[in-house]
Design a protein around this motif. Structure first.
Motif, mmCIF file in Angstrom:
data_model
loop_
_atom_site.group_PDB
_atom_site.id
_atom_site.type_symbol
_atom_site.label_atom_id
_atom_site.label_comp_id
_atom_site.label_asym_id
_atom_site.label_seq_id
_atom_site.Cartn_x
_atom_site.Cartn_y
_atom_site.Cartn_z
ATOM 1 N N LYS A 1 -3.493 1.022 9.967
ATOM 2 C CA LYS A 1 -3.566 -0.052 10.952
ATOM 3 C C LYS A 1 -3.153 0.467 12.335
ATOM 4 C CE LYS A 1 -2.587 -4.972 10.589
ATOM 5 N NZ LYS A 1 -1.727 -5.952 9.948
ATOM 6 N N LEU A 2 -2.084 1.263 12.374
ATOM 7 C CA LEU A 2 -1.642 1.862 13.639
ATOM 8 C C LEU A 2 -2.685 2.813 14.198
ATOM 9 C CD1 LEU A 2 2.166 2.657 13.266
ATOM 10 C CD2 LEU A 2 1.074 1.118 14.895
ATOM 11 N N PHE A 3 -3.274 3.627 13.327
ATOM 12 C CA PHE A 3 -4.343 4.530 13.764
ATOM 13 C C PHE A 3 -5.437 3.742 14.478
ATOM 14 C CE2 PHE A 3 -4.076 8.436 10.725
ATOM 15 C CZ PHE A 3 -2.905 8.825 11.347
ATOM 16 N N ASP A 4 -5.848 2.647 13.871
ATOM 17 C CA ASP A 4 -6.918 1.832 14.451
ATOM 18 C C ASP A 4 -6.504 1.220 15.788
ATOM 19 O OD1 ASP A 4 -8.607 2.414 12.368
ATOM 20 O OD2 ASP A 4 -8.252 0.525 11.305
ATOM 21 N N SER B 1 0.835 -1.220 0.000
ATOM 22 C CA SER B 1 0.000 0.000 0.000
ATOM 23 C C SER B 1 0.860 1.256 0.000
ATOM 24 C CB SER B 1 -0.958 0.022 1.187
ATOM 25 O OG SER B 1 -1.941 -0.950 1.051
ATOM 26 N N CYS B 2 1.890 1.237 -0.787
ATOM 27 C CA CYS B 2 2.788 2.381 -0.915
ATOM 28 C C CYS B 2 2.178 3.377 -1.891
ATOM 29 C CB CYS B 2 4.144 1.909 -1.419
ATOM 30 S SG CYS B 2 5.326 3.243 -1.625
ATOM 31 N N ALA C 1 13.039 -6.698 1.516
ATOM 32 C CA ALA C 1 13.148 -6.882 2.971
ATOM 33 C C ALA C 1 12.986 -5.543 3.699
ATOM 34 C CB ALA C 1 14.493 -7.519 3.316
ATOM 35 N N GLN C 2 13.583 -4.496 3.165
ATOM 36 C CA GLN C 2 13.457 -3.172 3.777
ATOM 37 C C GLN C 2 12.040 -2.630 3.608
ATOM 38 O OE1 GLN C 2 16.740 -1.539 1.457
ATOM 39 N NE2 GLN C 2 17.777 -0.997 3.371
ATOM 40 N N ARG C 3 11.416 -2.903 2.470
ATOM 41 C CA ARG C 3 10.063 -2.412 2.196
ATOM 42 C C ARG C 3 9.065 -2.939 3.230
ATOM 43 N NH1 ARG C 3 9.311 -2.485 -4.408
ATOM 44 N NH2 ARG C 3 10.927 -0.943 -4.793
ATOM 45 N N LYS C 4 9.301 -4.143 3.719
ATOM 46 C CA LYS C 4 8.402 -4.726 4.718
ATOM 47 C C LYS C 4 8.439 -3.963 6.034
ATOM 48 C CE LYS C 4 8.606 -9.349 2.781
ATOM 49 N NZ LYS C 4 9.056 -10.724 2.962
ATOM 50 N N LYS C 5 9.483 -3.181 6.257
ATOM 51 C CA LYS C 5 9.651 -2.447 7.515
ATOM 52 C C LYS C 5 9.214 -0.984 7.434
ATOM 53 C CE LYS C 5 13.623 -5.297 8.660
ATOM 54 N NZ LYS C 5 15.074 -5.311 8.882
ATOM 55 N N VAL C 6 8.898 -0.500 6.221
ATOM 56 C CA VAL C 6 8.550 0.901 6.024
ATOM 57 C C VAL C 6 7.092 1.143 6.409
ATOM 58 C CG1 VAL C 6 8.255 2.713 4.273
ATOM 59 C CG2 VAL C 6 10.277 1.261 4.243
ATOM 60 N N LEU C 7 6.850 2.263 7.059
ATOM 61 C CA LEU C 7 5.500 2.637 7.482
ATOM 62 C C LEU C 7 4.761 3.245 6.282
ATOM 63 C CD1 LEU C 7 3.850 2.557 10.078
ATOM 64 C CD2 LEU C 7 4.630 4.859 10.564
#
Length: 137
Positions: A71-74, A41-42, A58-64
């Motif tokens: 998801k964090l908002f919820d 969802s970039c 691998a790095q992309r999986k860690k990016v907000l």
């Protein structure tokens, strides 16, 4: 529907520029972006300006990314307070002690208030109540 066409136009424009400036095949930019959009969802601005296109899977999986922020908002916000994050007028009113600039909610203001505001400021920024990246309603 119009907002989706505007976004698609922005995607084509930004990916074409990225392809040309970085000498990356245009087809690959489109392929990689849409893969990043579906998998992570970039959004396009993060992909281009945030250099998402440069980093490994691998790095992309860690990016907000956008989906992860939602998801964090919820998880971290009480539902009754979410509107403060989604509506600029509600946000500015609730956090007025921390918003260190003048602002005006035109719909709830008189024409005289609007005139005074415009006369007081050399330049103003007009924003929709909702939305990000210059889009919204």
């Amino acid at each position: 529907m119009n907002i989706y066409f505007q976004y698609i136009k922005k995607v084509f424009r930004l990916l074409s520029v990225l392809s040309k400036e970085k000498d990356i095949p245009r087809w690959y930019c489109f392929y990689d972006y849409f893969k990043s959009l579906l998998r992570h969802s970039c959004l396009i601005r993060q992909y281009v300006y945030g250099n998402f296109w440069k980093i490994s899977e691998a790095q992309r999986k860690k990016v907000l990314t956008y989906r992860r922020i939602c998801k964090l908002f919820d998880q971290l916000n009480q539902k009754s307070y979410i509107h403060f994050l989604e509506n600029k007028s509600d946000f500015n009113s609730f956090f007025k002690d921390f918003v260190h600039r003048d602002w005006l909610y035109v719909t709830a203001s008189s024409f005289e208030d609007f005139q005074k505001f415009i006369q007081k400021h050399h330049a103003v920024v007009v924003k929709p109540l909702r939305g990000v990246e210059g889009g919204g309603y």
